[in-house]
Design a protein around this motif. Structure first.
Motif, PDB file in Angstrom:
ATOM      1  N   ARG A   1      -1.444   3.054  -4.234  1.00 35.02           N
ATOM      2  CA  ARG A   1      -2.656   2.512  -4.847  1.00 35.02           C
ATOM      3  C   ARG A   1      -3.695   3.565  -5.182  1.00 35.02           C
ATOM      4  NH1 ARG A   1      -4.875  -2.312  -1.358  1.00 35.02           N
ATOM      5  NH2 ARG A   1      -6.328  -2.306  -3.116  1.00 35.02           N
TER       6      ARG A   1
ATOM      7  N   MET B   1      -3.710   5.662   0.095  1.00 37.45           N
ATOM      8  CA  MET B   1      -2.596   4.736  -0.020  1.00 37.45           C
ATOM      9  C   MET B   1      -1.724   5.215  -1.166  1.00 37.45           C
ATOM     10  SD  MET B   1      -4.751   1.182   0.504  1.00 37.45           S
ATOM     11  CE  MET B   1      -6.163   1.808  -0.435  1.00 37.45           C
TER      12      MET B   1
ATOM     13  N   ASP C   1       0.107   4.714   4.199  1.00 36.55           N
ATOM     14  CA  ASP C   1      -1.311   4.382   4.353  1.00 36.55           C
ATOM     15  C   ASP C   1      -1.893   5.246   5.463  1.00 36.55           C
ATOM     16  OD1 ASP C   1      -3.795   3.223   4.602  1.00 36.55           O
ATOM     17  OD2 ASP C   1      -3.062   1.161   4.516  1.00 36.55           O
TER      18      ASP C   1
ATOM     19  N   ASN D   1       0.800  -1.217   0.000  1.00 36.56           N
ATOM     20  CA  ASN D   1       0.000   0.000   0.000  1.00 36.56           C
ATOM     21  C   ASN D   1       0.834   1.269   0.000  1.00 36.56           C
ATOM     22  OD1 ASN D   1      -2.301  -1.605   0.160  1.00 36.56           O
ATOM     23  ND2 ASN D   1      -2.358  -1.519   2.391  1.00 36.56           N
TER      24      ASN D   1
END
Length: 803
Positions: free
Chosen positions: A273, A270, A248, A245
Motif C-alpha cells: 500500500r 506497508m 507491515d 497490507n
C-alpha cells in the motif's frame, strides 16, 4: 568510617541501565518461574523490601551510621585492613567480603574475595571492587547481579564509574532463570553501555537481543532512559504480514517534550500500500487531560487498485455501486481529539471529535485508535459543558456526525444537534414523595435536509411506598413537546411550522418479595419469588405531523417491559393502556451471596390498540398480548455459566429472538465460550472461542464465528501458544471479513513475548482479547486496561473532576 560505604550505591547502575529497556504494558505471568532466586539470599543480610521512594530512602541512609565487623583488623590510623569475614552495614545496605582495605588519607578502598552486596534494589556478587572515594571513581569486576524490586538478573564483565558517569562492559540482562535450557531463555547483551545518572540516560553500543543463541534484534547504537524520567527515543516496532497490507512494519518514535505532555510518531510501511505517517500528542494538567491523534497517507496503492476496478466495471452492471468513489490519488488520513477540563467540582468541559478523509478509511485501516473499522457506520463528535450534583445533571453540547460507511448515503446520517441543552432534576421531598423534571432544548440541522428546533419538558411526581416484602410506586408525568420547523420540512409534514404535543403519562409499579430457605446438595440457598406488575396509561395523540429528528424504535427486551415509551426520544410518545405481568426467581447461595440461578418471565397485555408509529411503514400494536420475554442464567458450578434469552410471539406462533451463551473456565487461565444469536429477519449467528491450556507450557487458542443467514464465516482464528518462565511465543492465523462487500482476508501473526522487556512481532494480543472473552480473566469482570499518561510534577494536588 561513613565514607567506606560510598561505593555501595554504585551497583544500582546495573539496575538502572539494562532493565530500563523494559516496556511491559500487557499482563505478564511468572508462574512458571522457580521459587529460588538466581542469587540466594546472603546470610546476615537484612530483609530486602523495595522502598516506594528511592530518593527519600537515599537521604535517610546518608544519616545512618556505618558499622564494620571483621575477624581481624590491622593497620594504622590512616590505613586499615580488615580480613576474614568482613561485614559492612548501613540501613538496608549490606556488603560482605573476605578482605577490605581502607586508606583514609588517599581516599582509596579495595574489597576482594567473594564480594557480596545487597540493598532494597539489587543483590550483587563480584570478584573485586576498588576505587577512590575522594575522586568518586569506582571499579567492579566480574559482576553477577539480581534485581530485588523487579524480576531481572544478569552479568557484567566490569563496571567503571567516575562521578555520575560510567561504563558497563560486557553486560547482560534477562528475566529468565539461569538454570533453564538455553532455548527457553532470552537475554539482552551490550558490548558497552555508557551511563550518566545525572541526566538519566544511557547509550548502548552493539546491543543484541537473543532468544537462545539466535539474535533477533541488533542495534549498533541507541540511547535510552535509565530512570523514570522520560527520554526521547525509539520504541519497540510492530511487524506483521497480511493479504491486504503485505509486509507491515511500524516503528514508533517517542518524543519527551515536557513533564506533562509528550508525543509519539508512528511511521508505518506497508509493502502492498505505501507509507503511512501517524502520531499522537498527550497532555495532562491538574484541571484535565487530552489526547490528539492522527495519520496521513499521501498515496495508497489499495485505492489505486480499487480505482482500476471501478474503471473496468461494465456500465449498468451494478459494479459501480460496489466500488464506489475511486478516490484516485486522493490523500487519506484521520484526526481525533479527546479531552476534558474540570471547571469546578460540579462542571466539566469535554470533547470527542473525529475526522476521516473518506468513508472507506476505517475499513481499510482498522478503525480509529484500534478496533475493527467495519463496525463503524457513523462517527459521532461531541463537545460541551456537563454538570452533575446530588439531585441534578445538566449539559450544553454540540453533536455532529460523519459518514464512515460508503454503502449508505449522506442523507441517512442523523441530524446534528447544534446545540443540545438539557437539565434533569430528581429529588425526594418526603420519605414517600419524589419530584423531578427532564427538559431538553435542541436545534437540529442536516446538510441534505431541512431541520428545526425542539423543546421537550417532562415534569413528574412519584410516591414510593415500600415494605420489607413489597413495594408500590404510582407515578404521574406530563410531557410537553414543541417544535419550530424550517419551512420545507413543515410543508412535508402538513404545513404547520410550530406543532406541539402534550400528553399525560400515568404509571403504577408494584411488586412482592417472597423467599424461603432451601438447600441443594447440602448447601444452604435462599430462593426468592418476585412477581411484579407495571401498568402504563398514555392517551393517544396524533403525531404524524411531527418530524423524526433523533427517534428510533427501541429493541424489545425484558427491560422494555417496564418503560413508559417504546421510542428512543421525544419525537414520538407511545400511547398505551397496558399491563406488564412479570415474575423473577433467584437462588442465592447463603455462604457467600453468589446468585447461582435466576429466571425472569414477562409479557405485556394491551387493553387497547397502540396506534402511535414512527411512520407509515409501521403497523400499530393491536389489542392483545406481546411476545413472551424470558431470560435466565444458571451456574452449574463456580466455573461454568449458562445463560439464555427467548422471545416467543404466540400470536404468530414464531420465535422473535433466541440467544444462548455459555462459558467454562479451565484452570487458572483457560476459558471456553459458546454462544448463539438469532433475531428474526436480522441475524442468525454462532460464536465459539477458546483458550485451552494443554499443560502449563502449551495452549491452544481459537475462534469460529459463523453467520447462518449469510452462509459465511465472519472470523476464524487458530493459534498455538508456548510459555516459559520468561519467554512466550504465539503463532496465530486469522481469516476474517475485511470490508462491507464481504471480501475476506488472511493474516499470519507471530509474536515473541520477552517477559520483562517487550514483544517482537505483530501484536496478537489485541485480536485475541477482542475475539476471546476471558482471554485475560480480568476482562470477565470488566476491569479496564491501565492507561499510561504523562506525569504531573506536583503530586499534592488532585483533580476535582465530578466524573
Amino acid at each position: 568510617m561513613r565514607r567506606a560505604l560510598r561505593l555501595l550505591p554504585i551497583p544500582f547502575s546495573i539496575a538502572l541501565a539494562l532493565p530500563a529497556w523494559a516496556a511491559d504494558e500487557k499482563p505478564v505471568s511468572y508462574a512458571l518461574c522457580p521459587v529460588e532466586d538466581p542469587i540466594p539470599a546472603f546470610d546476615g543480610a537484612p530483609a530486602a523490601v523495595a522502598p516506594q521512594d528511592q530518593a527519600a530512602r537515599r537521604q535517610q541512609i546518608q544519616l545512618l551510621p556505618t558499622e564494620i565487623f571483621g575477624d581481624r583488623q590491622e593497620g594504622t590510623s590512616s590505613t586499615t585492613t580488615y580480613q576474614g569475614d568482613v561485614v559492612l552495614t548501613r540501613g538496608d545496605q549490606f556488603l560482605r567480603a573476605d578482605n577490605l582495605r581502607l586508606d583514609q588519607e588517599q581516599g582509596t578502598y579495595t574489597a576482594d574475595g567473594n564480594v557480596r552486596y545487597q540493598d532494597a534494589g539489587i543483590r550483587v556478587i563480584a570478584k573485586r571492587a576498588s576505587g577512590n572515594q575522594d575522586q568518586d571513581t569506582h571499579n567492579i569486576e566480574q559482576v553477577q547481579y539480581q534485581l530485588m524490586a523487579r524480576r531481572g538478573n544478569g552479568i557484567a564483565d566490569s563496571i567503571h564509574m567516575a562521578g555520575p558517569e560510567g561504563q558497563l562492559l560486557g553486560s547482560t540482562y534477562t528475566t529468565c532463570d539461569p538454570h533453564d535450557p538455553a532455548w527457553h531463555r532470552w537475554y539482552l547483551r551490550a558490548r558497552e553501555i555508557d551511563i550518566n545518572t545525572d541526566e538519566g540516560f544511557a547509550t548502548a553500543h552493539h546491543a543484541t537481543v537473543r532468544i537462545g543463541k539466535v539474535p533477533v534484534l541488533y542495534a549498533p547504537w541507541f540511547r535510552f532512559p535509565i530512570d523514570d524520567r522520560r527520554q526521547t527515543g525509539l520504541l519497540y516496532p510492530s511487524v506483521g504480514l497480511s493479504g491486504k497490507n503485505g509486509f507491515d512494519y511500524e516503528q514508533p518514535i517517542y518524543l519527551n517534550l515536557a513533564p506533562n505532555y509528550d508525543a509519539t510518531l508512528y511511521p508505518r510501511y506497508m509493502s502492498s500500500r505505501g507509507i503511512l505517517l501517524g502520531g499522537e500528542f498527550r497532555y495532562l494538567y491538574h484541571g484535565g487531560e487530552g489526547k490528539l491523534e492522527g495519520a496521513w497517507m499521501s498515496s495508497d496503492d489499495l485505492v489505486r487498485e480499487r480505482a482500476d476496478d471501478y474503471a473496468n466495471a461494465l456500465p449498468g452492471s451494478g459494479d459501480e455501486d460496489i466500488y464506489g468513489d475511486p478516490l484516485q490519488d486522493k490523500n487519506r488520513g484521520f484526526f481525533r481529539f479527546r479531552g476534558h477540563h474540570d471547571l469546578d467540582s460540579s462542571w466539566q468541559a469535554r470533547a470527542d471529535y473525529s475526522w476521516i478523509s473518506d468513508s472507506r478509511y476505517l475499513e481499510d485501516n482498522g478503525g480509529i485508535s484500534s478496533g475493527d473499522g467495519v463496525r463503524y457506520s457513523v462517527l459521532t463528535n461531541t463537545a460541551g459543558l456537563y454538570g452533575r450534583s446530588r439531585y441534578w445533571s445538566a449539559r450544553a453540547e454540540a453533536q455532529t456526525y460523519q459518514l464512515s460507511d460508503y454503502t449508505i448515503s449522506e442523507e441517512t446520517l442523523p441530524y446534528d444537534a447544534l446545540p443540545r441543552l438539557s437539565f434533569r432534576y430528581d429529588r425526594p421531598i418526603l420519605d414517600w414523595l419524589n419530584v423531578g423534571m427532564n427538559t431538553e432544548l435542541t436545534r437540529f440541522e442536516h446538510s441534505d435536509k431541512d431541520g428545526g428546533s425542539r423543546l421537550d419538558i417532562k415534569p413528574y411526581v412519584s410516591i414510593p411506598l415500600r415494605g420489607p416484602s413489597w413495594f408500590v410506586e404510582p407515578g404521574l408525568a406530563y410531557r410537553y413537546t414543541a417544535y419550530e420547523l424550517d419551512k420545507d420540512l413543515a410543508d412535508q409534514l402538513g404545513g404547520e411550522r410550530s406543532p406541539t404535543r402534550s400528553t399525560p403519562i400515568a404509571t403504577l409499579d408494584a411488586g412482592l418479595y417472597f423467599d424461603r430457605d432451601t438447600s441443594w446438595g447440602g448447601t444452604p440457598f435462599l430462593q426468592t419469588l418476585e412477581p411484579r406488575l407495571y401498568y402504563l396509561n398514555v392517551p393517544y395523540r396524533e403525531q404524524s405531523n411531527l418530524p423524526l429528528f433523533d427517534t428510533r424504535m427501541m429493541t424489545f427486551s425484558y427491560g422494555q417491559l417496564f418503560r413508559d415509551n417504546r421510542f428512543s426520544s421525544a419525537d414520538r410518545q407511545t400511547d398505551a393502556n397496558q399491563l406488564t405481568l412479570a415474575l423473577t426467581s433467584r437462588s442465592i447461595r447463603q455462604t457467600d451471596g453468589l446468585e447461582k440461578f435466576n429466571v425472569s418471565l414477562g409479557q405485556i397485555l394491551y387493553f387497547e390498540d397502540s396506534n402511535v408509529v414512527l411512520d407509515s411503514s409501521q403497523e400499530p400494536i393491536r389489542n392483545g398480548k406481546s411476545a413472551w420475554v424470558a431470560d435466565s442464567n444458571y451456574m452449574p458450578s463456580d466455573r461454568w455459566t449458562l445463560g439464555a434469552s427467548y422471545q416467543y410471539d404466540a400470536n404468530n406462533s414464531r420465535a422473535d429472538l433466541i440467544s444462548f451463551r455459555s462459558r467454562y473456565l479451565i484452570g487458572s487461565d483457560g476459558v471456553v465460550n459458546l454462544s448463539y444469536r438469532y433475531r428474526r429477519d436480522v441475524l442468525k449467528q454462532a460464536d465459539f472461542s477458546f483458550l485451552y491450556p494443554i499443560n502449563p507450557v502449551w495452549s491452544l487458542v481459537g475462534r469460529y464465528y459463523y453467520s447462518f443467514q449469510d452462509n459465511k464465516t465472519l472470523e476464524a482464528i487458530a493459534g498455538v501458544q508456548w510459555d516459559s518462565c520468561c519467554l512466550a511465543v504465539r503463532l496465530v492465523g486469522r481469516h476474517y471479513v475485511r470490508n462491507r462487500e464481504g471480501d475476506q482476508d488472511n493474516q499470519l501473526q507471530v509474536e515473541f513475548v520477552l517477559k520483562g522487556l517487550s514483544s517482537i512481532g505483530k501484536d496478537t494480543d489485541k485480536n485475541l482479547r477482542r475475539s476471546i472473552l476471558g482471554y485475560y480473566r480480568d476482562d470477565l469482570y470488566l476491569v479496564p486496561p491501565s492507561v499510561t499518561a504523562p506525569n504531573v510534577d506536583d503530586s499534592d494536588e488532585t483533580s476535582s473532576a465530578p466524573f
